[in-house]
Design a protein around this motif. Structure first.
Motif: not given
Length: 224
Positions: A12, A205, A209
């Motif tokens: 990320s 995803k 987050r």
């Protein structure tokens, strides 16, 4: 002896993404090592004992930290697909815009994500001012690097990568096509480059987050 290239990263991290993109644009084979920053590995602590952060590029056993430093190292080490122009002035400008993204654009958008009320409004106003500056810089160019992706584009790539993610999480349109036609076109062109497109983190995803991070910051800011 075969060349050994490792990249300590997290899926990320926008700072890790820019290094992944650079290596792939240059066709450099590397071993991606996914780190858990809540339980930092001995390898990360060994290779970046000062900041204990990712990304860290390890080239033949020698570690290099800090993403912008890594980008320049990658460009100087592997000459195919130059990321910086030959002209010294243009090289300096590319470095300037990369730094502007990290020092000005990113903090203002991050504040916009994790704030509420008046503080969020002020952060949003500052973010828009910074985006106007980027819009002006793109006049006459497809990319910040000219007609193809360069160092400044990779450094600012997080804006294209997760601009829509931030908009989805906060519920406010940031880069409006009417206000920022050049920036919008740059974001689209950047994301359509195959090497970039195939290396993007999973959208849902990433939304989850960023939303979780936002909620934690907002909860922490509430009066006890």
């Amino acid at each position: 002896m075969a060349e050994e290239v490792k990249l300590l990263k997290t899926w990320s991290s926008p700072f890790a993404s820019r290094v992944v993109w650079a290596l792939k644009l240059k066709g450099v084979q590397f071993d991606p090592i996914e780190e858990d920053l809540s339980n930092k590995s001995p390898l990360l602590l060994k290779y970046n004992p000062v900041h204990k952060k990712i990304p860290v590029l390890v080239h033949n056993g020698k570690p290099i930290s800090e993403s912008l430093v890594i980008l320049e190292y990658v460009d100087e080490t592997w000459k195919q697909y130059p990321l910086l122009p030959e002209d010294p002035y243009e090289r300096a400008r590319a470095r300037f815009w990369a730094k502007f993204g990290d020092d000005k654009v990113s903090p203002s958008l991050w504040s916009f994500i994790i704030k509420e009320g008046k503080e969020q409004e002020e952060a949003f106003a500052q973010a828009l001012e910074n985006l106007k500056i980027l819009e002006e810089e793109l006049k006459g160019n497809k990319f910040f690097g000219g007609e193809r992706i360069g160092l400044a584009d990779l450094a600012l790539g997080w804006l294209a990568e997760r601009g829509c993610v931030v908009e989805e999480v906060v519920g406010v349109k940031i880069v409006e096509k009417e206000k920022f036609p050049l920036l919008s076109a740059w974001m689209k062109a950047f994301l359509e480059v195959p090497i970039i497109k195939e290396s993007l983190p999973p959208h849902e995803k990433l939304v989850t987050r960023i939303r979780d991070i936002r909620e934690k910051f907002l909860a922490a800011a509430q009066p006890k």
